[in-house]
Design a protein around this motif. Structure first.
Motif, PDB file in Angstrom:
ATOM      1  N   UNK A 129       0.833  -1.191   0.000  1.00 46.54           N
ATOM      2  CA  UNK A 129       0.000   0.000   0.000  1.00 46.54           C
ATOM      3  C   UNK A 129       0.869   1.242   0.000  1.00 46.54           C
ATOM      4  N   UNK A 130       0.268   2.391  -0.309  1.00 41.20           N
ATOM      5  CA  UNK A 130       0.983   3.664  -0.336  1.00 41.20           C
ATOM      6  C   UNK A 130       0.714   4.445   0.932  1.00 41.20           C
ATOM      7  N   UNK A 174      -4.318  -0.743   9.155  1.00 38.17           N
ATOM      8  CA  UNK A 174      -4.426  -0.275  10.531  1.00 38.17           C
ATOM      9  C   UNK A 174      -4.665  -1.450  11.474  1.00 38.17           C
ATOM     10  N   UNK A 175      -4.159  -1.296  12.689  1.00 39.50           N
ATOM     11  CA  UNK A 175      -4.239  -2.324  13.734  1.00 39.50           C
ATOM     12  C   UNK A 175      -3.454  -3.574  13.344  1.00 39.50           C
ATOM     13  N   UNK A 176      -2.494  -3.416  12.434  1.00 39.06           N
ATOM     14  CA  UNK A 176      -1.619  -4.523  12.043  1.00 39.06           C
ATOM     15  C   UNK A 176      -0.173  -4.050  12.117  1.00 39.06           C
ATOM     16  N   UNK A 177       0.706  -4.957  12.480  1.00 36.78           N
ATOM     17  CA  UNK A 177       2.126  -4.632  12.474  1.00 36.78           C
ATOM     18  C   UNK A 177       2.616  -4.688  11.030  1.00 36.78           C
ATOM     19  N   UNK A 178       3.200  -3.579  10.563  1.00 39.50           N
ATOM     20  CA  UNK A 178       3.569  -3.463   9.156  1.00 39.50           C
ATOM     21  C   UNK A 178       4.978  -2.908   9.010  1.00 39.50           C
ATOM     22  N   UNK A 179       5.523  -3.082   7.816  1.00 39.43           N
ATOM     23  CA  UNK A 179       6.870  -2.605   7.499  1.00 39.43           C
ATOM     24  C   UNK A 179       6.753  -1.442   6.519  1.00 39.43           C
ATOM     25  N   UNK A 180       7.423  -0.325   6.843  1.00 47.49           N
ATOM     26  CA  UNK A 180       7.467   0.835   5.957  1.00 47.49           C
ATOM     27  C   UNK A 180       8.843   0.932   5.323  1.00 47.49           C
ATOM     28  N   UNK A 181       8.876   1.256   4.042  1.00 49.75           N
ATOM     29  CA  UNK A 181      10.143   1.549   3.363  1.00 49.75           C
ATOM     30  C   UNK A 181       9.917   2.747   2.448  1.00 49.75           C
ATOM     31  N   UNK A 182      10.971   3.471   2.184  1.00 51.06           N
ATOM     32  CA  UNK A 182      10.871   4.708   1.429  1.00 51.06           C
ATOM     33  C   UNK A 182      10.334   4.460   0.023  1.00 51.06           C
ATOM     34  N   UNK A 183       9.464   5.365  -0.430  1.00 48.09           N
ATOM     35  CA  UNK A 183       8.894   5.261  -1.772  1.00 48.09           C
ATOM     36  C   UNK A 183       9.441   6.318  -2.701  1.00 48.09           C
ATOM     37  N   UNK A 184      10.322   7.186  -2.206  1.00 50.09           N
ATOM     38  CA  UNK A 184      10.864   8.267  -3.034  1.00 50.09           C
ATOM     39  C   UNK A 184      12.353   8.034  -3.248  1.00 50.09           C
ATOM     40  N   UNK A 185      12.891   8.451  -4.387  1.00 44.17           N
ATOM     41  CA  UNK A 185      14.324   8.298  -4.632  1.00 44.17           C
ATOM     42  C   UNK A 185      15.130   9.078  -3.599  1.00 44.17           C
ATOM     43  N   UNK A 186      16.222   8.514  -3.148  1.00 45.20           N
ATOM     44  CA  UNK A 186      17.102   9.214  -2.213  1.00 45.20           C
ATOM     45  C   UNK A 186      17.612  10.483  -2.868  1.00 45.20           C
ATOM     46  N   UNK A 187      17.372  11.598  -2.232  1.00 42.69           N
ATOM     47  CA  UNK A 187      17.789  12.868  -2.787  1.00 42.69           C
ATOM     48  C   UNK A 187      16.625  13.706  -3.288  1.00 42.69           C
ATOM     49  N   UNK A 188      15.473  13.073  -3.587  1.00 46.47           N
ATOM     50  CA  UNK A 188      14.302  13.843  -3.998  1.00 46.47           C
ATOM     51  C   UNK A 188      13.811  14.652  -2.808  1.00 46.47           C
ATOM     52  N   UNK A 201      -0.248   1.096  13.588  1.00 44.89           N
ATOM     53  CA  UNK A 201      -1.138   2.239  13.772  1.00 44.89           C
ATOM     54  C   UNK A 201      -2.534   1.739  14.101  1.00 44.89           C
ATOM     55  N   UNK A 202      -3.011   2.052  15.298  1.00 44.94           N
ATOM     56  CA  UNK A 202      -4.358   1.652  15.685  1.00 44.94           C
ATOM     57  C   UNK A 202      -5.386   2.598  15.070  1.00 44.94           C
ATOM     58  N   UNK A 203      -5.257   3.875  15.350  1.00 44.31           N
ATOM     59  CA  UNK A 203      -6.120   4.890  14.741  1.00 44.31           C
ATOM     60  C   UNK A 203      -5.279   6.135  14.492  1.00 44.31           C
ATOM     61  N   UNK A 204      -5.678   6.898  13.491  1.00 41.91           N
ATOM     62  CA  UNK A 204      -4.973   8.144  13.216  1.00 41.91           C
ATOM     63  C   UNK A 204      -3.627   7.920  12.555  1.00 41.91           C
ATOM     64  N   UNK A 216       6.143   6.616   1.501  1.00 42.29           N
ATOM     65  CA  UNK A 216       6.591   5.263   1.848  1.00 42.29           C
ATOM     66  C   UNK A 216       5.656   4.219   1.256  1.00 42.29           C
ATOM     67  N   UNK A 217       6.158   3.003   1.198  1.00 42.94           N
ATOM     68  CA  UNK A 217       5.367   1.840   0.791  1.00 42.94           C
ATOM     69  C   UNK A 217       5.229   0.941   2.010  1.00 42.94           C
ATOM     70  N   UNK A 218       4.033   0.423   2.238  1.00 45.48           N
ATOM     71  CA  UNK A 218       3.767  -0.386   3.417  1.00 45.48           C
ATOM     72  C   UNK A 218       3.449  -1.818   3.013  1.00 45.48           C
ATOM     73  N   UNK A 219       3.996  -2.765   3.754  1.00 47.85           N
ATOM     74  CA  UNK A 219       3.721  -4.180   3.545  1.00 47.85           C
ATOM     75  C   UNK A 219       3.520  -4.843   4.902  1.00 47.85           C
ATOM     76  N   UNK A 220       2.795  -5.962   4.955  1.00 45.43           N
ATOM     77  CA  UNK A 220       2.644  -6.670   6.232  1.00 45.43           C
ATOM     78  C   UNK A 220       3.990  -7.122   6.753  1.00 45.43           C
TER      79      UNK A 220
END
Length: 285
Positions: A120-121, A147-161, A173-176, A199-203
């Motif tokens: 997800x984005x 939401x309400x799940x443990x997830x992994x975030x990684x950068x979605x933009x090129x380094x330097x942008x 993230x539970x809420x908000x 960022x891009x999010x994955x389980x």
């Protein structure tokens, strides 16, 4: 992900956009500013009716897994996604979007996965300014199904942008909004607009966190050779300038460590082109 002028980047295919656009900052990052030509369009409008200032037009080389195209982009002063492929891109490349399977189909046989089904984005939740050469924790919007799940975030933009580098981190993230750590690599402050894809999010797979603690024989998959002798492995690692020292490790511990690093050596960058879409910046601390 695709390559634009040999730099790996993220792009958004927007069926609601009539033309393809690219941020002026991305063009500068690609060092292609001199190729910007005069455009017949003076102004464009974003989906929220916000006017976009057109700086010109540029033709860029796109590489989808070895399939090469040249596409015209309108260069605009700011764009939340950096690179946007509009409806003009599809007929020019004879491409179709398979929404059900989330694929881009070019011609009769070439299929390119646009995004893994479990991805997800993540967008910035508010406008934020980050001081130069500093890091900040910023609020980001997590897609509702993560939401309400443990997830992994990684950068979605090129380094330097925008001068920003995003961290790879675990969130729940539970809420908000959720917190996300970013670093401003520039000496001057930079501003991230609200709604920027950051960022891009994955389980998050729990077994990934315990993998290194597992016995050596279970760490590597069956298709990876793990019977290379210690001397051969150390020579191979030395070729990519990884010099392992045993120090106070026992023979068994040192062999396990060497074996682990050898079979995962592909994660290390050994040349500039391995730094995906990166702008190399030297900071003296």
């Amino acid at each position: 992900m695709l390559k634009i002028e040999n730099d790996l980047m993220s792009a958004l295919i927007d069926t609601g956009a009539t033309i393809s656009c690219i941020s002026e900052k991305i063009v500068r990052l690609l060092h292609k500013s001199k190729r910007i030509q005069r455009s017949t369009r003076n102004k464009l409008w974003a989906a929220n009716n916000r006017p976009l200032s057109v700086k010109g037009e540029i033709n860029l080389r796109l590489d989808f897994d070895g399939v090469i195209f040249h596409t015209n982009f309108q260069v605009v002063d700011s764009l939340s996604t950096g690179v946007l492929l509009g409806m003009d891109f599809l007929p020019d490349t004879k491409a179709k979007i398979d929404i059900e399977n989330d694929k881009l189909i070019i011609g009769d046989a070439i299929e390119i996965l646009l995004m893994e089904k479990n991805e997800g984005l993540v967008r910035t939740a508010t406008r934020v300014t980050i001081a130069g050469l500093s890091e900040a924790i910023i609020p980001v919007k997590i897609p509702w199904h993560f939401q309400k799940r443990t997830s992994l975030l990684r950068s979605a933009v090129p380094l330097g942008y925008n001068g920003v580098a995003g961290a790879k981190c675990i969130v729940k993230a539970n809420t908000g909004p959720a917190p996300y750590r970013v670093l401003n690599l520039l000496t001057k402050s930079c501003t991230l607009k609200r709604g920027l894809v950051i960022a891009i999010i994955t389980p998050f797979q729990t077994e990934a966190a315990t993998e290194l603690a597992a016995p050596a024989e279970t760490v590597f998959s069956a298709d990876r050779p793990n019977n290379q002798d210690l001397k051969f492995q150390r020579v191979a690692l030395a070729d990519i300038e990884i010099d392992l020292r045993q120090n106070k490790l026992s023979d068994a511990e040192f062999k396990t460590l060497t074996n682990l690093i050898y079979h995962n050596k592909d994660i290390f960058a050994v040349k500039t082109s391995d730094l995906t879409g990166a702008l190399i910046i030297i900071i003296i601390i």
